[in-house]
Design a protein around this motif. Sequence first.
Motif, PDB file in Angstrom:
ATOM      1  N   PHE A 291       0.832  -1.205   0.000  1.00 49.58           N
ATOM      2  CA  PHE A 291       0.000   0.000   0.000  1.00 49.58           C
ATOM      3  C   PHE A 291       0.864   1.251   0.000  1.00 49.58           C
ATOM      4  N   ILE A 292       1.851   1.284   0.906  1.00 53.86           N
ATOM      5  CA  ILE A 292       2.694   2.470   1.022  1.00 53.86           C
ATOM      6  C   ILE A 292       3.511   2.680  -0.247  1.00 53.86           C
ATOM      7  N   SER A 293       4.019   1.574  -0.802  1.00 55.52           N
ATOM      8  CA  SER A 293       4.850   1.753  -1.984  1.00 55.52           C
ATOM      9  C   SER A 293       4.011   2.200  -3.179  1.00 55.52           C
ATOM     10  N   LEU A 294       2.765   1.715  -3.249  1.00 57.34           N
ATOM     11  CA  LEU A 294       1.882   2.196  -4.324  1.00 57.34           C
ATOM     12  C   LEU A 294       1.547   3.672  -4.126  1.00 57.34           C
ATOM     13  N   LEU A 295       1.266   4.012  -2.868  1.00 56.96           N
ATOM     14  CA  LEU A 295       0.918   5.395  -2.556  1.00 56.96           C
ATOM     15  C   LEU A 295       2.069   6.325  -2.936  1.00 56.96           C
ATOM     16  N   LYS A 296       3.278   5.904  -2.579  1.00 61.47           N
ATOM     17  CA  LYS A 296       4.470   6.692  -2.894  1.00 61.47           C
ATOM     18  C   LYS A 296       4.647   6.813  -4.397  1.00 61.47           C
ATOM     19  N   THR A 297       4.511   5.670  -5.057  1.00 60.33           N
ATOM     20  CA  THR A 297       4.643   5.635  -6.510  1.00 60.33           C
ATOM     21  C   THR A 297       3.697   6.616  -7.167  1.00 60.33           C
ATOM     22  N   ILE A 298       2.443   6.575  -6.724  1.00 61.88           N
ATOM     23  CA  ILE A 298       1.436   7.425  -7.345  1.00 61.88           C
ATOM     24  C   ILE A 298       1.719   8.895  -7.055  1.00 61.88           C
ATOM     25  N   ARG A 299       2.161   9.187  -5.843  1.00 64.08           N
ATOM     26  CA  ARG A 299       2.499  10.587  -5.524  1.00 64.08           C
ATOM     27  C   ARG A 299       3.665  11.071  -6.361  1.00 64.08           C
ATOM     28  N   GLU A 300       4.697  10.229  -6.412  1.00 67.39           N
ATOM     29  CA  GLU A 300       5.900  10.636  -7.136  1.00 67.39           C
ATOM     30  C   GLU A 300       5.649  10.746  -8.628  1.00 67.39           C
ATOM     31  N   ARG A 301       4.687   9.970  -9.125  1.00 63.25           N
ATOM     32  CA  ARG A 301       4.474   9.954 -10.566  1.00 63.25           C
ATOM     33  C   ARG A 301       3.242  10.741 -10.974  1.00 63.25           C
ATOM     34  N   ARG A 302       2.794  11.639 -10.120  1.00 61.67           N
ATOM     35  CA  ARG A 302       1.585  12.398 -10.451  1.00 61.67           C
ATOM     36  C   ARG A 302       1.708  13.037 -11.824  1.00 61.67           C
ATOM     37  N   ARG A 303       2.893  13.587 -12.077  1.00 64.70           N
ATOM     38  CA  ARG A 303       3.083  14.279 -13.343  1.00 64.70           C
ATOM     39  C   ARG A 303       3.049  13.310 -14.522  1.00 64.70           C
ATOM     40  N   GLU A 304       3.646  12.146 -14.314  1.00 66.23           N
ATOM     41  CA  GLU A 304       3.629  11.150 -15.401  1.00 66.23           C
ATOM     42  C   GLU A 304       2.211  10.670 -15.669  1.00 66.23           C
ATOM     43  N   LEU A 305       1.444  10.542 -14.599  1.00 66.34           N
ATOM     44  CA  LEU A 305       0.055  10.114 -14.776  1.00 66.34           C
ATOM     45  C   LEU A 305      -0.737  11.170 -15.529  1.00 66.34           C
ATOM     46  N   GLU A 316      -9.516   5.471 -15.580  1.00 64.97           N
ATOM     47  CA  GLU A 316      -9.622   4.063 -15.175  1.00 64.97           C
ATOM     48  C   GLU A 316      -8.373   3.297 -15.580  1.00 64.97           C
ATOM     49  N   GLN A 317      -7.794   3.688 -16.711  1.00 69.11           N
ATOM     50  CA  GLN A 317      -6.596   2.992 -17.153  1.00 69.11           C
ATOM     51  C   GLN A 317      -5.413   3.311 -16.247  1.00 69.11           C
ATOM     52  N   LEU A 318      -5.383   4.540 -15.748  1.00 65.57           N
ATOM     53  CA  LEU A 318      -4.312   4.900 -14.823  1.00 65.57           C
ATOM     54  C   LEU A 318      -4.450   4.115 -13.533  1.00 65.57           C
ATOM     55  N   PHE A 319      -5.693   3.977 -13.087  1.00 67.46           N
ATOM     56  CA  PHE A 319      -5.926   3.143 -11.902  1.00 67.46           C
ATOM     57  C   PHE A 319      -5.513   1.707 -12.207  1.00 67.46           C
ATOM     58  N   GLY A 320      -5.871   1.258 -13.411  1.00 60.14           N
ATOM     59  CA  GLY A 320      -5.486  -0.087 -13.838  1.00 60.14           C
ATOM     60  C   GLY A 320      -3.978  -0.277 -13.791  1.00 60.14           C
ATOM     61  N   LEU A 321      -3.280   0.767 -14.155  1.00 54.53           N
ATOM     62  CA  LEU A 321      -1.817   0.721 -14.158  1.00 54.53           C
ATOM     63  C   LEU A 321      -1.285   0.503 -12.737  1.00 54.53           C
ATOM     64  N   LEU A 323      -3.015  -0.669 -10.217  1.00 56.57           N
ATOM     65  CA  LEU A 323      -3.487  -1.977  -9.760  1.00 56.57           C
ATOM     66  C   LEU A 323      -2.603  -3.092 -10.317  1.00 56.57           C
ATOM     67  N   LEU A 324      -2.292  -2.955 -11.591  1.00 53.59           N
ATOM     68  CA  LEU A 324      -1.467  -3.955 -12.265  1.00 53.59           C
ATOM     69  C   LEU A 324      -0.097  -4.046 -11.599  1.00 53.59           C
ATOM     70  N   GLU A 325       0.442  -2.885 -11.270  1.00 53.96           N
ATOM     71  CA  GLU A 325       1.750  -2.867 -10.631  1.00 53.96           C
ATOM     72  C   GLU A 325       1.680  -3.610  -9.291  1.00 53.96           C
ATOM     73  N   ALA A 383      -5.615  -2.320  -1.353  1.00 58.11           N
ATOM     74  CA  ALA A 383      -4.509  -1.381  -1.151  1.00 58.11           C
ATOM     75  C   ALA A 383      -4.381  -0.449  -2.346  1.00 58.11           C
ATOM     76  N   ALA A 384      -4.494  -1.015  -3.562  1.00 60.66           N
ATOM     77  CA  ALA A 384      -4.363  -0.199  -4.770  1.00 60.66           C
ATOM     78  C   ALA A 384      -5.496   0.815  -4.857  1.00 60.66           C
ATOM     79  N   LEU A 385      -6.713   0.364  -4.482  1.00 63.68           N
ATOM     80  CA  LEU A 385      -7.862   1.280  -4.517  1.00 63.68           C
ATOM     81  C   LEU A 385      -7.641   2.471  -3.598  1.00 63.68           C
ATOM     82  N   PHE A 386      -7.198   2.169  -2.366  1.00 58.70           N
ATOM     83  CA  PHE A 386      -6.970   3.255  -1.417  1.00 58.70           C
ATOM     84  C   PHE A 386      -5.844   4.167  -1.881  1.00 58.70           C
ATOM     85  N   ALA A 387      -4.805   3.546  -2.403  1.00 60.94           N
ATOM     86  CA  ALA A 387      -3.648   4.336  -2.821  1.00 60.94           C
ATOM     87  C   ALA A 387      -3.960   5.188  -4.043  1.00 60.94           C
ATOM     88  N   SER A 388      -4.943   4.735  -4.847  1.00 54.70           N
ATOM     89  CA  SER A 388      -5.202   5.414  -6.122  1.00 54.70           C
ATOM     90  C   SER A 388      -6.249   6.505  -6.039  1.00 54.70           C
TER      91      SER A 388
END
Lengths: 403, 208
Positions: A291-305, A316-321, A323-325, A383-388
């Motif tokens: 959960f934490i690593s996904l949360l961090k990933t999503i925060r750090e990659r906000r611009r890429e998203l 939805e595809q970004l969430f899928g991304l 989730l997939l990770e 975890a992915a849902l909460f993080a996303s």
Amino acid sequence: MNLCYLAFKNMVSKPLNLLLSLLLLSLSVFLATFVLQLSQQFGGQLSKNIAPFDMVVGAKGSPLQLVLSSVLHVDVPTGNIKLKDVSMLQKHPFVETAIPVSYGDNHKGFRILGTETSYLDHYKAKLSEGRRYENPFEVVAGSNVAQQLALKLGDRFTSSHGLAVGAVDEHDEHFFIVKGILEPTGMVVDQLLLTNLESIWKIHDHEENYHEEVETQKETEEEKEITSLLVKFKSPMGMVQLPRFINQNTSMQAALPGFEVQRLMSLLGSGVKTVNGIALAILLVSGLSIFISLLKTIRERRRELALLRTYGFRTEQLFGLALLEGLLLALIGFVLGWFLGRLGIWGASQYMQTLYGYNLQIKGLEQLELFLLGLILIFTTIAALFASRSIFKLNVAKTLSDV
Amino acid sequence: MVKTLNLRYAYQNGDELSFPDIELTPGEHMLMIGPSGVGKTTLLYLMSGLLPPLRGTVSIAGKELGSLTRKKMDSFRGEHIGIIFQQYHFIKSLSVSDNLRLRQHFSKSASDKKRRDALVERLGLREHLQKKVTKLSQGQQQRLGIALGLIHRPKIIFADEPTSNLDDVNCEKVIELLKEEAEICKSSLLIITHDLRVMSHFQNHVRL
């Protein structure tokens, strides 16, 4: 270029995060699957091996020890009993079969068991070569013994006193001769060298006579000793009446293998529960780390998203991304942990093989483990849902313009 | 090709902005100038359907963006709109080549390797294809940023302050490159800038 590839690339771009999450997850899966398999297979092995007999009668002592030694052949015997004392049991109306066993010698660490040939029938042991023993000092070898010691039909060997390798006393006056080799049964028979009762008696008669320098004299039938008597009941009434009768009215004891093994497993069961608890705790921590690593990933990659949104990716595809990770991580962690667990079982099998002669099987994916995988995947999805959550609120224009 | 009508936008703090109507014919190049803070970038996001207007309409290639579902809007943007950012944005975990392929993902040119090869050749990125984007020099990153804006042959290219951080020589180069590439893929080009150096290169100006 598909989402999976991108998710994978994103995952491996932070190797340390990845390592930590994987380590935690695979550790918990390892513990859970290893202990599950070990306890299941061990319990299964025990139940299978005691199944042919309902009761063991032997010298007084610990009932568990009597069962372990006489049925499972992992402990030392409690002592000897007189054959004449159990003769009434052999004819008892509640008793279907009663097989006397006598042991105490070994050949290179494998136990030599003196018993009737019907013992083999109880374990459904079939001969792969040769024939059953008929005369004293003829031996049928269990498949594992034959394999380990490379025994062939016609091989001759001596026995040593005691049940462990390297015993001092060699009974080198008598040679056993291999007359038959059994097919593998997956049971305790595989670990035994079987002969008739006379062989055992003869060795020890001779020994006593030799030591005491008394003229050879045959013991009367009544004086013959056995280690224990393995009983199969004809009627359930036997189970109710006979053990109590023996324990109260004779100098022998009766033990019920089913009951003793159950007792042993419930003792082990609390250990299993503890380890499962630890595995669950680690699983929760690993869920948190994902959960934490996904949360961090999503925060750090906000611009890429946000950039991906301008490329035509839907929210939805970004969430899928994300989730997939997470799922990719969970799957790799599970597979890694599962293989470690099986490796552990293999190691434990080698260990138990040398110690007790029990083999553990390397089994495929079991239902309960599949359930564990499902649980982990559900955990990860949550975890992915909460993080996303921030993905769904992503303001592309603002995110990309902020420098 | 691009047409805006009575566009108004409301910021979250309640400030409202209205924009002059803009019209670009296919293949036309236009410069949008104005001091910073006047809402140029906001207009860009309105025109690419990433911000909803308070009032007014944007049409691209005859499609009114407001009439598209969210899903359709996203794929429309992926296919027909190219954006070149002032501050270049990349997917850092991917190589140069993968970044370009990713941009092609939602376009008809998804597997168009020829297009990719030709573009990287012209922009001098051929030897750097397998590099991580973070390993590129400043100049190479700029060229990659431009490539990402037009690799998928968009109908319209929006370039947001493409020259603001560049010296005169590089500024010239980037403008030439943009014009050339827009010419090659027959795209309309809208450059948003407050850089006076760019102005002499384009006849078509809109002032915000």
